[in-house]
Design a protein around this motif. Sequence first.
Motif, mmCIF file in Angstrom:
data_model
loop_
_atom_site.group_PDB
_atom_site.id
_atom_site.type_symbol
_atom_site.label_atom_id
_atom_site.label_comp_id
_atom_site.label_asym_id
_atom_site.label_seq_id
_atom_site.Cartn_x
_atom_site.Cartn_y
_atom_site.Cartn_z
ATOM 1 N N LYS A 121 5.836 4.542 -12.020
ATOM 2 C CA LYS A 121 4.383 4.435 -11.903
ATOM 3 C C LYS A 121 3.724 5.771 -11.563
ATOM 4 O O LYS A 121 2.506 5.905 -11.713
ATOM 5 C CB LYS A 121 4.032 3.424 -10.798
ATOM 6 C CG LYS A 121 4.504 2.004 -11.060
ATOM 7 C CD LYS A 121 3.647 1.306 -12.085
ATOM 8 C CE LYS A 121 3.982 -0.161 -12.186
ATOM 9 N NZ LYS A 121 3.131 -0.859 -13.184
ATOM 10 N N SER B 19 -1.415 10.449 -8.531
ATOM 11 C CA SER B 19 -0.151 10.319 -7.805
ATOM 12 C C SER B 19 -0.219 11.061 -6.483
ATOM 13 O O SER B 19 0.236 10.565 -5.443
ATOM 14 C CB SER B 19 1.006 10.855 -8.662
ATOM 15 O OG SER B 19 1.115 10.152 -9.873
ATOM 16 N N GLU C 148 9.857 2.683 -10.328
ATOM 17 C CA GLU C 148 9.302 1.892 -11.429
ATOM 18 C C GLU C 148 8.595 2.757 -12.464
ATOM 19 O O GLU C 148 8.117 2.234 -13.470
ATOM 20 C CB GLU C 148 8.314 0.871 -10.868
ATOM 21 C CG GLU C 148 8.984 -0.207 -10.008
ATOM 22 C CD GLU C 148 7.959 -1.073 -9.299
ATOM 23 O OE1 GLU C 148 6.737 -0.831 -9.515
ATOM 24 O OE2 GLU C 148 8.352 -1.979 -8.543
ATOM 25 N N TRP D 29 7.347 2.618 -6.239
ATOM 26 C CA TRP D 29 6.503 2.992 -7.393
ATOM 27 C C TRP D 29 7.144 4.113 -8.192
ATOM 28 O O TRP D 29 7.038 4.151 -9.418
ATOM 29 C CB TRP D 29 5.113 3.409 -6.882
ATOM 30 C CG TRP D 29 4.309 2.254 -6.325
ATOM 31 C CD1 TRP D 29 4.361 0.973 -6.726
ATOM 32 C CD2 TRP D 29 3.375 2.310 -5.253
ATOM 33 N NE1 TRP D 29 3.514 0.193 -5.984
ATOM 34 C CE2 TRP D 29 2.875 0.990 -5.060
ATOM 35 C CE3 TRP D 29 2.891 3.322 -4.430
ATOM 36 C CZ2 TRP D 29 1.938 0.679 -4.105
ATOM 37 C CZ3 TRP D 29 1.954 3.020 -3.477
ATOM 38 C CH2 TRP D 29 1.476 1.710 -3.301
ATOM 39 N N LEU E 40 -2.164 1.071 -10.757
ATOM 40 C CA LEU E 40 -0.749 0.716 -10.585
ATOM 41 C C LEU E 40 -0.417 -0.560 -11.343
ATOM 42 O O LEU E 40 0.679 -0.705 -11.884
ATOM 43 C CB LEU E 40 -0.420 0.548 -9.100
ATOM 44 C CG LEU E 40 -0.269 1.840 -8.297
ATOM 45 C CD1 LEU E 40 -0.130 1.530 -6.821
ATOM 46 C CD2 LEU E 40 0.933 2.644 -8.781
ATOM 47 N N GLN E 41 -1.343 -1.488 -11.377
ATOM 48 C CA GLN E 41 -1.092 -2.713 -12.128
ATOM 49 C C GLN E 41 -1.093 -2.470 -13.634
ATOM 50 O O GLN E 41 -0.346 -3.098 -14.368
ATOM 51 C CB GLN E 41 -2.147 -3.765 -11.770
ATOM 52 C CG GLN E 41 -2.073 -4.253 -10.319
ATOM 53 C CD GLN E 41 -3.166 -5.240 -10.006
ATOM 54 O OE1 GLN E 41 -4.001 -5.565 -10.852
ATOM 55 N NE2 GLN E 41 -3.187 -5.726 -8.766
ATOM 56 N N LYS F 234 0.922 3.787 -15.500
ATOM 57 C CA LYS F 234 1.362 4.969 -14.770
ATOM 58 C C LYS F 234 0.170 5.808 -14.333
ATOM 59 O O LYS F 234 -0.806 5.972 -15.070
ATOM 60 C CB LYS F 234 2.290 5.797 -15.669
ATOM 61 C CG LYS F 234 2.878 7.030 -15.009
ATOM 62 C CD LYS F 234 3.848 7.718 -15.959
ATOM 63 C CE LYS F 234 4.451 8.966 -15.302
ATOM 64 N NZ LYS F 234 5.406 9.656 -16.201
#
Length: 1723
Positions: free
Chosen positions: A478, A454, A476, A473, A444-445, A448
């Motif tokens: 992600k 996911s 964003e 998330w 996540l940092q 994606k």
Amino acid sequence: MAQAAPLVVTEKLLLPSIGVAQDFISFKNVSMESDKFICVRETGAQNTVVIVDMTNPLSPARRQISADSALMCLDKKVIALKAVTAGTAGDTLQVFNLDTKTKLKAYQMPETVEFWKWISPTMLGLVTSSAVYHWDVEGASDAPTKVFDRTPNLAGSQIISYRTSPDNKWSVLIGIAPGAPERPQLAKGLMQLYSFEQQKSQPLEAHAAAFSNVKFAGRDTSSLVISFAQKTLKDGQIISKLHVIELGGAAAGGAIKRSAELFFPADFADDFPVSLQARRAAAARGGISERYGLVYVISKLGFVFVYDLESAQAVYRNRISPDPVFLACPSEASGGVYCINRRGQVLLATVNEATMVPFVAQQLNNLDLAMALARRGNLPGAEALVGQQFERMFAAGQYKEAAECAAESPQGQLRTREVMERLRSVVPPAGQKPPILVYLGVLLQRGKLNAAESGELARLVLSQNKKDLLTNWWNEGKLEACEELGDAISASGDKDFALKVYQQCGAGPKVIATLAEKGDIQALIAYTGSTGQKLDYMFLLQSLLMNNPNGAVALAKMVAKQTPPPLDVNVMADLFLQRNMVREATAFLLDALSGDRAEQGPLQTKLLEINLVTNPQVADAILAGGTLTHYDRPRVAQLCEKAGLYMRALQHYTDLSDIKRCIINTHAIDPQALTEFFGTLSSDWALECLKELLVSNMQQNLQLVVNIAKEYTEQLTSAKVIDLFEAHNSYHGLYFYLGARVATSEVPEEHFKYIEAAARTGNLKEVERMTRESAFYPPDRVKAFLMEAKLPDARPLINVCDRYDMVEDLTQYLFANNMLRYIEGYVQKVSPAKAPQVVGALLDCEAPDEFINNLILSVRSLLPVDGLVDAVERRNRLKLLTPFLEHLISEGSQDPHVHNALGKIIIDTNNNPEHFLTTNPFYDSLVVGKHAEKRDPNLAVIAYKRGNCDDALIECTSKNALFKPQARYIVERSDPVLWAKVLDESNEHRASLIEQVVGTALPESRNPEQVSVTVKSFMAQGLQAELIELLEKIVLQNSAFSNNANLQNLLILTAIKSDKTRVKGYIYRLDNFDGPAVAEKAIEYNLAEEAFEIYKKFNKRVEAIKVLLEQLHDIPRATEWAAKCDEAAVWSELAHAQLAAGQVAEAIASYLKAGDSSRYVAVTEAAKNANCYDDLVKYLLMVRKKVKEPKVDTELVYAYAKTQNMGALEEFISATHQANLQACGDRCYEEGLYEAARVLFAHLPNYGRLASTLVRLRQFQQAVDAARKANSPKTWKEVCYACVDEKEFRLAQLCGLAIIVNADELDEVSETYQRKGYFDELIALMESGIGLERAHMGIFTELGILYARYRPEKLMEHLKLFGNRLNIPRLIRVCDEQQHWKELTLLYIMYDEYDNAALCMVNHSPVAWEHVQFKDVAVKVSSSETHYRGLAFYLDEHPELLCDLLGVLQSRLDHGRVVDMMRRANQLPLIKDYLLGVQKSNHAEVNEAINGLLIEEEDFEGLKHSISTYDNFDQLGLASKLEKHELIEFRRLAAMLYKQNQKWRRAVELAQADGLFRDAMETTAQSGEAELAEELLRYFIDKGEKECFAACLYTCYDLLRPDVVLELSWMNGLNDFSMPYMIQMLKEYVGKVDLLMSERKEQQKEKEQAQQAQRNQEAQRNAYATLMPLALPAPNMVGPGGPGGGYGGPDAHAGHTGGFGGAPGGAPFGAAPAYGGHFGGQY
């Protein structure tokens, strides 16, 4: 080794190739602030700045700019210029936007700027000898801001770099100085590091430096570091190092400082760094550069050193340029660096991603650095290292580190489901996060997550009820959309979120199911429409009816609107009604029946029936909407009546009896609605219904009937309504009905009936009001009704009689009924003005005189006396009023009527009437005069005279022949209007009147005003003769008016008009008249001689000569008169006349005698027309003494020119004057007076006109000199063309050079020369022109055109030398016309028309084609057809070069088309190298062509590599072809192809046929088919291949059943060969049974725990249930089965209502738990 190099160096541009001279390739002339632009400053005779856009480097822009330095902005077309302005200290700084062509900012620096640089897109850093400034080009202030002072160590050094940190908290300034005496070539590097926060500087030694952000291992945030390279001489030793130092607040453990050696070869000991680029830029700049984390150090002699920024470890060193490098900048797009060397090469050094990691790992043997680079830049080459590291950490129990390793694996190598399964299965140590969470957190940092990650993250987060994190998330970006993610979200209950996920991942069925479950039918329609999917509407509708009735309604509406609808509307309606969903069925049917079609009648009836029975209010609302019209109206009417909706029933009934029966229920009907309903009935039916209402209950329905009658009076007619009320004796109804009508009605009958109804109902006040206010009732009928009614109150009758003038009837009625009080009240209060009528009526009724007198006296002054007198006088009772009149006069009344009446009485009684008529001021003279005229005319005259009653007096005196009083009265009145009336010709008594006026009245008068008015009246009537006679008596005879000037004027003027013979006599006899005015009148009547005599008599000499000149037109007599008078004004008048008569010389003489200059303009024009220039000179000299006007001097100059008096002309223009010499010169030039024009133009000076004049005088050399001074294109052209005509080509060329520098004039000069055939001279002119400083594109272009037409041998050289200064489109057209194909090709290339260039070379190859040039052009061609034409050309004419051409066109061609083209030409082997080069694109045609060539060449190794690497071809077709090949290797390839296409049996058969038993076993093992494995085992037994039998047992271990192996080995005596297999199999099965038993125990334990939890929940629910009444169910508890219900009991079975399945233990061993399926059900 070259292929393994981690750095790729490419030449992006060669500056000399774009026209930049070698002299200008230096640090002072070239700047490259970013990878967007290069700026080159060219100095010389013409200063220019070359701007190279790196996106199109071969088309630079050149601008004529004189500047000492030019810098292009980092990211846009903004240029900063620095220059020294003469006479000004310091430098001038300017910033321009090249796109908008506007100046952004300018400033004059007070000191010299030694170095400057763009430090951001909007900020410039300026370095002076003492300080550093920042200049914001978009800021409010124009002046730069000083930021810090330079340290002393930089004094005298050359500044080469200035940079700021990404956070703008630090800056570094770099300079170099001469080296030590023992090593002068090694320049000394000096650095100043400055902190903006601390405002402190630190001097250091360094040649290059840069800032960057680095995230060091073990740190959570990035750190700011400075990297700098130094090479110093210390104690005779050279120290070369790279330092990386952390700046700012250091973390725990202190600031990080790292350094490394810079290894310079021995031959380059004096080389030193010139630039350092730390390619880990700030996040604001982004891009690929942030990935690598490398430091590039570039030295002066072309070396590049690459270091890892985080660890400061060396990575690579190489020399990338043989020439010295003086400039470098970062490449944001590629993550590398640009360098520019002295040869003009623009080099780009970038990381070779494919070889960087292998190079570091293998060549440097630095695995940690290789791993760091791979992770940081996501580079390939570290797959094995990463896998080994992960396994090592996982095996060592370092799960957190293993998770981080997997998450950070390069190119996502370890981001697989298998790795996640392993991480999920690990139980973390106490106090640590689960490894799977660590893994997902790192991802996540970094960016994606993929689909599997996911889904896993969603399950973990949702299990902890932290859906908000998941939403953030997703927003964003992600998470990757997938069905697994959507399923997890949907299970949590967030259908909207799940729908987004399903839609993004394209899960159509789940999108449909979710939309249906939500009931969002519109979105469902839109989705299915966009995806083309079909819906099971019946299933969806039934599902929604159970869970979402509103959604079911929406779906049904949508289905019904389709044409034709997929489901019948009746069927859908029945579905709602079967579930007693009347409200939903109603909503659906209302929408479905919105079209209101006839065939929908039964459905409409059904809709209304169900609502009339169940909810009449809804039915009432539906009927009120009016959208349904085809239902069964009688049926609905009956239902409405039963339901109490009487109004709706009335609206639907069509029979009068039904309506009458229903309408009497007025208690249940809205009166307003019922009133509106009557509007739908015919007038007859409406009257019948009204009658029914009155009959049924008049008291209750009267008001309703009245309201209906009022509303529909127009339809029913008021007469019938009145009859209706009268028929039922309802005067109250009539009163109420008409009460609303009379306010607006104008029907007399209605007003009368209303008054009658009001009287009969006792509303006397309303009767009184109506009689007072109404204007439409019939007064006679009302009067008769009221008299008959004999109401106690007489006021209504008084109102009627008073308004309609029935006073006499009223008086008689009241007197007869002894209502004297009402008579007095009427006269005194109501209408005093009608008292005369009352008195008259009373006199007619023979009322007592006393009552009448008292009545009159009671009113006194309020009554009209004239009317009273008239009424009494008509009855011969006038004397009756004597007391009344005297009473009024005694009270001081001045009313004329009172005095008129009294005067009449006095005249009638002859009581001294003259005294009354002359002394009483109040009577009306006209009235009294008329009364007296019949009795005594003289009394009438007295009365008329007293009141100025002109008409009455004239009429009376004329009728009675009293003309003397009439004449005296008219003269005394002095009224012009009255005079006009009596002197009119229509007056038959005019003569008698005039006689009395002349003989008596006027002679008696002594009033001048009376005389004047009389004379004017005679004049106005045109009585000239009478007027003369009158005036002679007054003026010529001695009277008081003999010397009256006005009368004398009048006498003469009258004679002028009527008797001209008397005029001269009057002139001589009279002296007191207005001479000038009379003279003007005489001239008006053509009496010029008399006018002349008058002017002579009054000494008016100028006016006299005007009469001679203008009236008598006698110039000689006028000349004599002028000579006699000898006055200037007289001479002027004579001169004017002479001038007008064309006697110019005589006129000028007269003007000279008069000294008159007023008309010098007209005199000048006349003299010019008469060509009297000698006289004009004299006249203008006289005028010039009086008038200081430029026009006078101008005309004098022109006169000198016309008289050819050049001496006087030069003398005049040399003195002071106001002449317009330019205008004079133009006139002389136009009239051919060239000598005079030359004098004037030379004096002005006007060199343009002087040159034209000299041309006319054929003085060409002087004309050229004058044109040079004029410097006008028009002048130059005129002189040039004249010189050309005279073949003075030397002079013509001088003129032509001045002309052709103006682009607009060039074509005209060229056409002139060419038209006259002077081609060589024109070419010489143009060749001279291109050397001019102001030479422009047109000159170069025109010279090229001339070369193309007349000197083609010089054209190519001209194009190459001046290509960037030509108008290429013009030259293209000319070269095409002249068929210069080679030159045309070059022009096309220069103009970027590469398609045309290529076609030109192809079409005219003998002349225009060159291979190298064609290749360069081909890669830039935009049309693919041009490429293929080029290929066909090469195939026909230059096949040996075809592969070379194909090599450069690889990326631009359709490889399949190329293959097809070559196959048709049977030339495929010719392009084999090209095919091998493009095979990496895995194109089917290319692969098949290569495979075919390899088969022909019998290159099985190449064919194997081809089919293994590239799979896009007809594999089965190739396999069938290869299996018949004579070479076994090709047949093996056929088997391999079969195996790749899962044709296992065929592959095995081929291997068996060729005895390739190992291949057969491997193929069988890969197939996964147990049957095939058993067949192969039997084949080996049949062939006696025991070793192969044993090998097959292990190769196909997973496919063989133990019983089969045991049977075959026992039957064929192969137990020894199968025993190892059996041992291994037995061991494996024992392990599996042990594992199942342990899992069974764990499941049993979990089941018991679940049952205990279930019992706890059941107990909790029962606790709630005991608090409720026994008749109510327990609360709806949501259990694991879904929203349908709770848990099932021990004997419960799972159904559509949810919950778990059957009793424990019901599932077979190993089966999954029987959870509920769709909507909680089990399937």
